[in-house]
Design a protein around this motif. Structure first.
Motif, PDB file in Angstrom:
ATOM      1  N   GLU A 114       4.548  -4.892 -11.334  1.00  0.00           N
ATOM      2  CA  GLU A 114       5.016  -5.153  -9.971  1.00  0.00           C
ATOM      3  C   GLU A 114       5.989  -6.319  -9.933  1.00  0.00           C
ATOM      4  O   GLU A 114       6.994  -6.274  -9.216  1.00  0.00           O
ATOM      5  CB  GLU A 114       3.809  -5.426  -9.059  1.00  0.00           C
ATOM      6  CG  GLU A 114       4.182  -5.836  -7.635  1.00  0.00           C
ATOM      7  CD  GLU A 114       5.009  -4.789  -6.904  1.00  0.00           C
ATOM      8  OE1 GLU A 114       5.658  -5.154  -5.902  1.00  0.00           O
ATOM      9  OE2 GLU A 114       5.020  -3.608  -7.328  1.00  0.00           O
ATOM     10  N   PHE A 139       2.552   2.451  -4.122  1.00  0.00           N
ATOM     11  CA  PHE A 139       1.968   1.201  -3.662  1.00  0.00           C
ATOM     12  C   PHE A 139       2.494   0.015  -4.447  1.00  0.00           C
ATOM     13  O   PHE A 139       3.108   0.138  -5.499  1.00  0.00           O
ATOM     14  CB  PHE A 139       0.444   1.245  -3.804  1.00  0.00           C
ATOM     15  CG  PHE A 139      -0.026   1.113  -5.231  1.00  0.00           C
ATOM     16  CD1 PHE A 139      -0.359  -0.124  -5.775  1.00  0.00           C
ATOM     17  CD2 PHE A 139      -0.095   2.228  -6.053  1.00  0.00           C
ATOM     18  CE1 PHE A 139      -0.763  -0.247  -7.089  1.00  0.00           C
ATOM     19  CE2 PHE A 139      -0.504   2.117  -7.374  1.00  0.00           C
ATOM     20  CZ  PHE A 139      -0.834   0.869  -7.895  1.00  0.00           C
ATOM     21  N   ASP A 142      -1.677  -5.933  -4.173  1.00  0.00           N
ATOM     22  CA  ASP A 142      -1.842  -7.217  -3.484  1.00  0.00           C
ATOM     23  C   ASP A 142      -2.992  -7.980  -4.132  1.00  0.00           C
ATOM     24  O   ASP A 142      -4.071  -7.416  -4.357  1.00  0.00           O
ATOM     25  CB  ASP A 142      -2.171  -7.001  -1.998  1.00  0.00           C
ATOM     26  CG  ASP A 142      -0.965  -6.562  -1.193  1.00  0.00           C
ATOM     27  OD1 ASP A 142       0.165  -6.811  -1.636  1.00  0.00           O
ATOM     28  OD2 ASP A 142      -1.171  -5.952  -0.123  1.00  0.00           O
ATOM     29  N   THR A 144      -6.011 -10.234  -3.874  1.00  0.00           N
ATOM     30  CA  THR A 144      -6.925 -10.533  -2.773  1.00  0.00           C
ATOM     31  C   THR A 144      -8.174 -11.254  -3.281  1.00  0.00           C
ATOM     32  O   THR A 144      -8.506 -11.215  -4.467  1.00  0.00           O
ATOM     33  CB  THR A 144      -7.365  -9.247  -2.045  1.00  0.00           C
ATOM     34  OG1 THR A 144      -8.075  -8.403  -2.954  1.00  0.00           O
ATOM     35  CG2 THR A 144      -6.170  -8.499  -1.486  1.00  0.00           C
ATOM     36  N   ALA A 151      -5.588 -12.498   1.491  1.00  0.00           N
ATOM     37  CA  ALA A 151      -4.539 -12.620   0.475  1.00  0.00           C
ATOM     38  C   ALA A 151      -4.713 -13.932  -0.291  1.00  0.00           C
ATOM     39  O   ALA A 151      -5.235 -14.915   0.245  1.00  0.00           O
ATOM     40  CB  ALA A 151      -3.165 -12.567   1.123  1.00  0.00           C
ATOM     41  N   CYS A 310      -4.609  -2.050  -2.957  1.00  0.00           N
ATOM     42  CA  CYS A 310      -3.464  -1.223  -2.574  1.00  0.00           C
ATOM     43  C   CYS A 310      -2.880  -1.745  -1.267  1.00  0.00           C
ATOM     44  O   CYS A 310      -3.606  -1.940  -0.283  1.00  0.00           O
ATOM     45  CB  CYS A 310      -3.924   0.224  -2.415  1.00  0.00           C
ATOM     46  SG  CYS A 310      -2.662   1.343  -1.739  1.00  0.00           S
ATOM     47  N   ASP A 311      -1.582  -1.978  -1.236  1.00  0.00           N
ATOM     48  CA  ASP A 311      -0.976  -2.501  -0.015  1.00  0.00           C
ATOM     49  C   ASP A 311      -0.821  -1.434   1.061  1.00  0.00           C
ATOM     50  O   ASP A 311      -0.480  -1.744   2.203  1.00  0.00           O
ATOM     51  CB  ASP A 311       0.388  -3.137  -0.317  1.00  0.00           C
ATOM     52  CG  ASP A 311       1.446  -2.114  -0.706  1.00  0.00           C
ATOM     53  OD1 ASP A 311       1.086  -1.016  -1.201  1.00  0.00           O
ATOM     54  OD2 ASP A 311       2.644  -2.417  -0.545  1.00  0.00           O
ATOM     55  N   GLN A 312      -1.120  -0.163   0.737  1.00  0.00           N
ATOM     56  CA  GLN A 312      -1.012   0.916   1.711  1.00  0.00           C
ATOM     57  C   GLN A 312      -2.341   1.205   2.417  1.00  0.00           C
ATOM     58  O   GLN A 312      -2.378   1.386   3.636  1.00  0.00           O
ATOM     59  CB  GLN A 312      -0.522   2.191   1.023  1.00  0.00           C
ATOM     60  CG  GLN A 312       0.849   2.065   0.390  1.00  0.00           C
ATOM     61  CD  GLN A 312       1.927   1.761   1.404  1.00  0.00           C
ATOM     62  OE1 GLN A 312       2.057   2.467   2.418  1.00  0.00           O
ATOM     63  NE2 GLN A 312       2.707   0.723   1.154  1.00  0.00           N
ATOM     64  N   SER A 314      -5.384  -0.676   1.507  1.00  0.00           N
ATOM     65  CA  SER A 314      -6.214  -1.883   1.395  1.00  0.00           C
ATOM     66  C   SER A 314      -7.441  -1.721   0.499  1.00  0.00           C
ATOM     67  O   SER A 314      -8.218  -2.660   0.352  1.00  0.00           O
ATOM     68  CB  SER A 314      -6.669  -2.385   2.779  1.00  0.00           C
ATOM     69  OG  SER A 314      -5.541  -2.718   3.579  1.00  0.00           O
TER      70      SER A 314
END
Length: 334
Positions: A114, A139, A142, A144, A151, A310-312, A314
């Motif tokens: 990424e 995706f 993220d 976390t 975040a 996943c940022d799409q 969560s």
């Protein structure tokens, strides 16, 4: 083919049980850097996570020399990341299978992927995409907090040395410091070029960690790394050229070493790679005298434990749920 068992050394199952580190020995961070602070090791790991197991396959896919490949595979087996399984006796042929410890490194490769896509010019167009099988969406991972699900940028983490932590104990043993073979074909390193410049060299890895802890002065970097001044100066220049650090203050005559080196947005964005690598290290290497680094997620006050989501949708990501999308498929989808 014989059944696959995990590697056992001195009665200890390296595939599933954390390695116990003796009091005063190189700590978890140093052990991690000794393993992952090498570009060929990272490339072998990346191929292994995508299903490569046989010596000849690694040799063909990486354009690596026999000597370097043999050395890296032996190190990864000794560290319990790979397990050598003989599947043919005459002649002897073997596969190198990821252990649970090795499979646990997938967040490191995803975080690297990424960062390269987002921060290295041209890679957004050339690197394959990543799709989350659970939600069916392309995706970005993220970073976390496992406790509060918030975040975790580097600015929200308070870190200090733990009982086994110190600059000296966080550098790999001298016996494990090794250069990649400069004579080998380096074309494979083009997949993650800037990551290799940061994380594929143990001194660079130590420097980015020191930067994330807030160090900015030349002398502080030299002390933290325990490295020769010339090497520190070369690494700082390289990081500035890459846009990971920026020098503030001029270093003209009589001011050598007085510049401060601050992380840029690009440098701060590398934090997820560092965070998941340290999380892995402190799980799999347990020092008798306690952890190397004590971290707290300041917003929730809990000890830091990280996950990639996943940022799409969560949901937490799992290595088995991540699909690589070829560039041709991405173009067709448009």
């Amino acid at each position: 083919m014989p059944s696959v068992s995990e590697p056992v050394v001195d009665g200890v199952d390296l595939g599933t049980v954390p390695t116990r580190l003796e009091r005063g020995a190189t700590n978890a961070i140093g052990r991690m850097l000794g393993l992952l602070g090498d570009e060929w090791t990272l490339l072998i790991l990346q191929r292994a996570l995508r299903g490569t197991t046989r010596y000849g396959q690694f040799l063909d896919e990486l354009a690596i020399s026999n000597a370097v490949l043999t050395s890296r595979l032996a190190t990864m087996e000794r560290e319990g990341v790979l397990h050598r399984v003989v599947y043919q006796d005459r002649p002897v042929r073997a596969e190198y299978v990821l252990t649970p410890r090795g499979r646990g490194l997938w967040p490191v490769t995803i975080a690297i992927w990424e960062w390269e896509r987002r921060w290295v010019p041209g890679h957004a167009q050339t690197l394959p995409g990543m799709r989350h099988a659970l939600c069916g969406q392309d995706f970005a991972p993220d970073l976390t907090c496992r406790v509060c699900r918030g975040a975790v940028p580097s600015s929200t983490v308070h870190a200090e040395w733990g009982p086994s932590g110190s600059p000296e104990r966080s550098v790999p043993d001298s016996s494990t410091r090794r250069r990649s073979d400069a004579r080998a074909d380096r074309s494979s390193a083009g997949l993650f070029p800037e990551t290799m410049a940061i994380f594929g060299n143990r001194w660079s890895s130590a420097l980015i960690g020191a930067s994330l802890r807030g160090l900015t002065r030349f002398g502080d970097f030299a002390d933290a790394l325990g490295a020769p001044p010339g090497l520190v100066a070369e690494r700082l220049r390289a990081f500035c050229d890459m846009g990971v650090l920026e020098a503030r203050g001029r270093r003209g005559p009589g001011r050598v070493g007085r510049a401060e080196y601050h992380l840029t947005d690009k440098g701060h964005a590398f934090y997820p790679v560092v965070a998941v690598a340290i999380d892995w290290a402190q799980h799999w290497y347990a020092a008798e005298d306690g952890p190397a680094l004590v971290q707290q997620h300041v917003p929730c006050g809990a000890p830091l434990a990280v996950a990639l989501a996943c940022d799409q949708c969560s949901a937490d990501l799992h290595g088995s749920d991540i699909e690589i999308v070829p560039r041709s498929a991405r173009r067709a989808a448009r």
